[in-house]
Design a protein around this motif. Structure first.
Motif, PDB file in Angstrom:
ATOM      1  N   VAL A 253       6.560   7.942  -6.826  1.00 27.20           N
ATOM      2  CA  VAL A 253       5.918   7.521  -5.572  1.00 27.20           C
ATOM      3  C   VAL A 253       5.605   6.025  -5.604  1.00 27.20           C
ATOM      4  CG1 VAL A 253       3.837   7.710  -4.158  1.00 27.20           C
ATOM      5  CG2 VAL A 253       4.980   9.777  -4.980  1.00 27.20           C
ATOM      6  N   LEU A 254       4.989   5.574  -6.697  1.00 32.53           N
ATOM      7  CA  LEU A 254       4.628   4.161  -6.789  1.00 32.53           C
ATOM      8  C   LEU A 254       5.859   3.274  -6.962  1.00 32.53           C
ATOM      9  CD1 LEU A 254       1.408   4.386  -8.975  1.00 32.53           C
ATOM     10  CD2 LEU A 254       1.594   4.113  -6.507  1.00 32.53           C
ATOM     11  N   GLY A 255       6.916   3.833  -7.558  1.00 27.99           N
ATOM     12  CA  GLY A 255       8.166   3.090  -7.654  1.00 27.99           C
ATOM     13  C   GLY A 255       8.723   2.773  -6.281  1.00 27.99           C
ATOM     14  N   VAL A 256       8.619   3.728  -5.357  1.00 24.82           N
ATOM     15  CA  VAL A 256       9.066   3.492  -3.986  1.00 24.82           C
ATOM     16  C   VAL A 256       8.232   2.396  -3.335  1.00 24.82           C
ATOM     17  CG1 VAL A 256       9.241   4.514  -1.684  1.00 24.82           C
ATOM     18  CG2 VAL A 256       9.981   5.821  -3.692  1.00 24.82           C
ATOM     19  N   VAL A 257       6.911   2.422  -3.547  1.00 26.84           N
ATOM     20  CA  VAL A 257       6.040   1.378  -2.985  1.00 26.84           C
ATOM     21  C   VAL A 257       6.443   0.006  -3.523  1.00 26.84           C
ATOM     22  CG1 VAL A 257       3.670   0.516  -2.850  1.00 26.84           C
ATOM     23  CG2 VAL A 257       4.113   2.975  -2.680  1.00 26.84           C
ATOM     24  N   ALA A 258       6.705  -0.068  -4.846  1.00 31.13           N
ATOM     25  CA  ALA A 258       7.087  -1.342  -5.463  1.00 31.13           C
ATOM     26  C   ALA A 258       8.421  -1.854  -4.931  1.00 31.13           C
ATOM     27  CB  ALA A 258       7.158  -1.181  -6.977  1.00 31.13           C
ATOM     28  N   ILE A 259       9.336  -0.934  -4.625  1.00 30.99           N
ATOM     29  CA  ILE A 259      10.665  -1.327  -4.155  1.00 30.99           C
ATOM     30  C   ILE A 259      10.640  -1.749  -2.687  1.00 30.99           C
ATOM     31  CG2 ILE A 259      12.977  -0.431  -3.624  1.00 30.99           C
ATOM     32  CD1 ILE A 259      12.690   1.304  -6.178  1.00 30.99           C
ATOM     33  N   VAL A 260       9.852  -1.055  -1.855  1.00 29.44           N
ATOM     34  CA  VAL A 260       9.842  -1.315  -0.415  1.00 29.44           C
ATOM     35  C   VAL A 260       9.332  -2.724  -0.100  1.00 29.44           C
ATOM     36  CG1 VAL A 260       8.690  -0.680   1.735  1.00 29.44           C
ATOM     37  CG2 VAL A 260       9.745   1.068   0.320  1.00 29.44           C
ATOM     38  N   GLY A 261       8.383  -3.240  -0.873  1.00 30.15           N
ATOM     39  CA  GLY A 261       7.953  -4.604  -0.580  1.00 30.15           C
ATOM     40  C   GLY A 261       6.765  -5.049  -1.392  1.00 30.15           C
ATOM     41  N   ILE A 262       6.741  -6.351  -1.723  1.00 26.89           N
ATOM     42  CA  ILE A 262       5.641  -6.904  -2.499  1.00 26.89           C
ATOM     43  C   ILE A 262       4.356  -6.949  -1.676  1.00 26.89           C
ATOM     44  CG2 ILE A 262       6.141  -9.316  -1.869  1.00 26.89           C
ATOM     45  CD1 ILE A 262       4.956  -8.020  -5.303  1.00 26.89           C
ATOM     46  N   ARG A 263       4.470  -7.156  -0.363  1.00 33.17           N
ATOM     47  CA  ARG A 263       3.274  -7.205   0.477  1.00 33.17           C
ATOM     48  C   ARG A 263       2.616  -5.836   0.544  1.00 33.17           C
ATOM     49  NH1 ARG A 263       4.363 -10.173   5.845  1.00 33.17           N
ATOM     50  NH2 ARG A 263       5.761  -8.402   6.128  1.00 33.17           N
ATOM     51  N   GLU A 264       3.444  -4.791   0.652  1.00 34.99           N
ATOM     52  CA  GLU A 264       2.903  -3.428   0.666  1.00 34.99           C
ATOM     53  C   GLU A 264       2.256  -3.085  -0.669  1.00 34.99           C
ATOM     54  OE1 GLU A 264       5.559  -4.041   3.902  1.00 34.99           O
ATOM     55  OE2 GLU A 264       5.847  -4.362   1.757  1.00 34.99           O
TER      56      GLU A 264
END
Length: 497
Positions: free
Chosen positions: A163-174
């Motif tokens: 889950v957190l890997g997806v957050v890290a990949i989607v964007g640095i601002r997110e």
């Protein structure tokens, strides 16, 4: 082709442009000083406060664990000064890896890059398993799939990493938004622990502050004993001031990862100003919180009775404040979540820098045109960490995170005076005071702390370095960008699609 060739500073700075030197999309500059401190505190305030306090107080230092956190924090702060000078002068992804490449040579850069991948990967995996355990404790989830012990596949650890890997990949601002929210929660809880816990502190629990040294158990000799004891032929022992130093080396794990801030140099809007603020602010705030919380915990409960698994929550239960224990458990889940996220972000940037230089296949360094993140290398690292966290009990390997960080900090400290001598003309918005004395002192302190880790930890670390040497001499030494410049007839890897 020399293994000590260095990467020109102009190349490092050119790669930090919005569009890379070869015309490919670069990383996006979206972060400020507050975001950087959020990432830093997000990775530092976590496992150390919620687990290591109890483990080291009970097994190595007693109430003296407060001094251990202070020593580790001081060494980390010295290292942060060195990072701040280099990061503000050469803002780039890769941090220590890139600094070493520009100062001490390619082989040293590879060693430190390989070392940092180990540090962040194991750190994320260990914390993911701890997160899974706290979650199971909060909601009564089955230990078969969520516990550190007794689980074949830890689904909780795998799930949170993905889950957190997806957050890290989607964007640095997110990633920054999620991290900042989690940091607010756990800093508030840490302040609460200090303020509420001080009313339950008993002077008797703090005496003796540094328990007398005593022989270690039978299993703590041989490869289990610290290197310093093995070198000087000392009888393996715990507690005493030697125990405080051993605990300082172990709890250094708590401070590792602050260098993740330096990895965000290419994504910071004003790196020359904000990187030093982010690095030093992270260490100052984290050290104060660590020392304060550890002092309260060993003051609330006798060190011999501290629960190693959940020291803070159990301390409040022991004094009849179960409601406070629940808040601490919730904060632990939030705290460990942010640690995993920042670890994943940092790994992606380190791998991106190494691949961009051609030491590993450059095709995996591609930046996503919409998200502005190195999504390929970040995805690979996320899957690797998920497998490690889900399948391997990594608590025994946590010391490798400390030795990896101490190795990196030693080389960064050495790089400061070297770069000053080689590039005196380089703009330095932040300078380490009393150089080269302070950087040399930092390197010696980091090296000494690492020698207080076990012989077993050093052997595992050397084994990882040997694997890295095989990869470097088998691929990176011949295929990287500097090698192709020296020998233009060397076939260039296929372009990134």
């Amino acid at each position: 082709m020399s293994v000590l060739r260095t990467k020109p500073i102009r190349d490092v700075l050119a790669q930090g442009d919005a569009d890379g030197e070869d015309g490919r999309p670069g990383l996006r500059r979206r972060l400020g000083a507050v975001d950087l401190m959020g990432f830093g505190i997000g990775i530092v305030i976590g496992t150390g406060i919620f687990t290591l306090t109890g483990v080291e107080a009970r097994n190595s230092a007693g109430p003296g664990v407060v001094i251990s956190f202070g020593i580790a924090g001081l060494v980390a702060l010295l290292a942060a000064l060195c990072y701040a000078e280099l990061a503000s002068s050469v803002p780039t992804a890769g941090s220590a890896y890139t600094y070493a490449y520009a100062t001490m040579g390619e082989i040293v850069a590879w060693i430190i890059g390989w070392d940092l991948l180990l540090e962040f990967a194991l750190g994320a995996a260990v914390v993911a398993r701890g997160w899974s355990g706290y979650l199971a404790d909060l909601f009564g989830l089955p230990s078969t799939w969520f516990a550190e012990e007794g689980s074949v596949v830890n689904l909780g650890a795998i799930g949170i990493v993905l889950v957190l890997g997806v957050v890290a990949i989607v964007g640095i601002r997110e990633s920054a938004r999620v991290t900042n929210l989690l940091v607010l929660v756990k800093v508030a809880i840490c302040a609460f622990v200090i303020i509420a816990g001080v009313f339950f502190v008993k002077a008797a629990n703090l005496s003796p502050f540094i328990p007398s040294a005593e022989p270690a158990g039978a299993g703590d000799d041989g490869v289990k004993q610290p290197v310093t004891q093995a070198i000087f032929g000392l009888e393996p022992s715990v507690f005493g001031f030697a125990g405080v130093l051993t605990a300082a080396a172990v709890v250094f794990f708590a401070y590792t990862g602050f260098e993740a801030v330096a990895n965000l140099g290419e994504e910071t809007r004003k790196p020359k100003r904000d990187l030093p603020l982010g690095l030093l602010g992270t260490l100052l705030i984290s050290t104060v919180l660590y020392v304060g919380v550890s002092l309260v915990v060993v003051g609330m409960v006798k060190y011999t009775e501290i629960d190693e698994g959940a020291p803070i929550a159990s301390a409040f239960r022991a004094v009849g404040a179960g409601w406070a224990a629940l808040l601490v458990s919730i904060a632990a889940v939030a705290g460990l979540t942010s640690v995993i996220l920042v670890d994943l972000v940092a790994m992606g940037r380190i791998g991106f820098a190494i691949a961009r230089d051609g030491l590993i296949p450059p095709a995996i360094a591609k930046v996503h045109p919409r998200w502005g993140t190195p999504y390929r290398i970040a995805g690979i690292m996320t899957i690797a960490v998920a497998l490690l966290a889900g399948l391997l009990p990594l608590s025994a390997l946590a010391d490798l995170v400390s030795i990896g960080a101490l190795c990196a900090f030693t080389l960064v400290a050495i790089a400061v005076p070297i770069l000053r001598k080689r590039r005196p003309d380089l703009e330095r918005p932040f300078k380490v005071p009393f150089s080269p004395v302070l950087p040399i002192l930092t390197a010696v302190a980091c090296l000494y702390l690492s020698l207080n880790l076990s012989v077993e930890t050093w052997l595992r670390f050397l084994a990882w370095m040997l694997i890295g040497a095989v990869i470097y001499f088998g691929y990176g030494h011949r295929k990287n960008r500097l090698a192709r410049r020296e020998h233009p007839d060397t076939p260039e890897p296929a372009p990134t699609p």
